[in-house]
Design a protein around this motif. Structure first.
Motif, short mmCIF file in Angstrom:
data_model
loop_
_atom_site.label_atom_id
_atom_site.label_comp_id
_atom_site.label_asym_id
_atom_site.label_seq_id
_atom_site.Cartn_x
_atom_site.Cartn_y
_atom_site.Cartn_z
N ALA A 76 -17.23 13.14 1.58
CA ALA A 76 -16.54 13.92 0.57
C ALA A 76 -15.52 14.85 1.22
O ALA A 76 -15.67 15.24 2.39
N PRO A 77 -14.46 15.26 0.49
CA PRO A 77 -13.44 16.11 1.09
C PRO A 77 -13.90 17.54 1.37
O PRO A 77 -13.24 18.25 2.12
N HIS A 89 -24.46 18.20 -1.59
CA HIS A 89 -25.11 17.89 -2.86
C HIS A 89 -25.55 16.42 -2.91
O HIS A 89 -26.66 16.10 -3.33
N ALA A 90 -24.67 15.52 -2.46
CA ALA A 90 -25.01 14.10 -2.46
C ALA A 90 -26.23 13.83 -1.59
O ALA A 90 -27.16 13.12 -1.99
N GLN A 102 -30.15 12.79 -2.74
CA GLN A 102 -30.78 11.59 -2.18
C GLN A 102 -32.13 11.95 -1.56
O GLN A 102 -33.11 11.22 -1.73
N TYR A 103 -32.15 13.06 -0.83
CA TYR A 103 -33.41 13.49 -0.21
C TYR A 103 -34.44 13.86 -1.26
O TYR A 103 -35.61 13.47 -1.18
N ARG A 104 -34.02 14.59 -2.28
CA ARG A 104 -34.95 15.01 -3.32
C ARG A 104 -35.55 13.81 -4.06
O ARG A 104 -36.69 13.85 -4.50
N SER A 105 -34.77 12.74 -4.17
CA SER A 105 -35.26 11.55 -4.87
C SER A 105 -36.41 10.87 -4.13
O SER A 105 -37.13 10.05 -4.70
N THR A 106 -36.58 11.20 -2.85
CA THR A 106 -37.70 10.66 -2.09
C THR A 106 -38.99 11.42 -2.38
O THR A 106 -40.04 11.07 -1.82
N GLU A 133 -22.10 20.88 9.54
CA GLU A 133 -22.20 19.62 10.28
C GLU A 133 -23.27 18.73 9.66
O GLU A 133 -24.40 19.19 9.39
N PHE A 134 -22.93 17.47 9.46
CA PHE A 134 -23.86 16.47 8.96
C PHE A 134 -24.19 15.51 10.10
O PHE A 134 -23.29 15.02 10.78
#
Length: 212
Positions: free
Chosen positions: A22-23, A30-31, A35-39, A183-184
């Motif tokens: 994302a920019p 958030h993305a 995704q993590y929360r969906s686990t 940082e990701f």
């Protein structure tokens, strides 16, 4: 010495492409967070919060992220605690999320500022009553003679505020961390991890890949 060198895990779950992120980092966070929360992890909001004392010594502790938006990340604490005193002298902090199930980390550096009392009160009164009383009972980070001293204060406060709203302590509230760098990190096979850094540049964000 306990040698742990033979404990090794290969990271193979995904890749992170700096041309496809994302920019801005809040959208990317958030993305990843969703995704993590969906686990369905046991505690999705857990994070490490780092501060620095007046001697330059870093401190870390685990807190819970309570909200985030385009302005930054919010957490709550006692302003007279060690971290509160650190932030009063040096309003810089770092947050760190480690989502091992997805082989991901997020590191956030920036400045912290107190949120307004109205927002702090709204959150404080949304907590369980016992947690509100606990904020009054604990002189966070200060020496304590024994456990019974703390429990006695809690019991006294429980009686004092019986049938009443527990007021927000003057020394308790929230911080907003306004990010300057994010940082990701995505684990990679053979330790060839993917690292993508966002650096604030005025109102924009500079994105670049880092060596693992």
């Amino acid at each position: 010495m306990v040698d742990l060198g033979d404990i090794r895990k290969e990271y193979t779950q995904g890749r992170l492409d700096e041309t496809k992120v994302a920019p801005d980092p809040l959208t990317q966070f958030h993305a990843w967070f969703e995704q993590y929360r969906s686990t369905r992890p046991e505690e999705p909001t857990v994070m490490t919060v780092a501060s620095v004392d007046d001697s330059g010594q870093p401190w870390q502790r685990i807190l819970l992220l309570k909200s985030y938006n385009e302005n930054g990340f919010v957490f709550f604490t006692n302003y007279e605690s060690n971290k509160g005193q650190h932030f009063a002298a040096n309003a810089k902090a770092s947050l760190h999320f480690f989502w091992i199930a997805m082989e991901r980390q997020v590191q956030i550096q920036g400045r912290v500022e107190k949120i307004d009392r109205e927002q702090a009160a709204a959150y404080f009164h949304s907590r369980p009553r016992e947690s509100q009383l606990g904020a009054w009972a604990s002189s966070q980070s200060r020496p304590l003679a024994n456990r019974s001293e703390l429990e006695t204060r809690f019991a006294q406060l429980n009686v004092q505020y019986e049938g009443q709203e527990v007021p927000l302590p003057d020394y308790w509230g929230g911080y907003l961390l306004v990010p300057e760098r994010v940082e990701f990190w995505q684990g990679g096979e053979h330790r060839l991890h993917d690292r993508v850094e966002y650096q604030r540049a005025g109102s924009e964000w500079k994105i670049q890949r880092l060596n693992p």
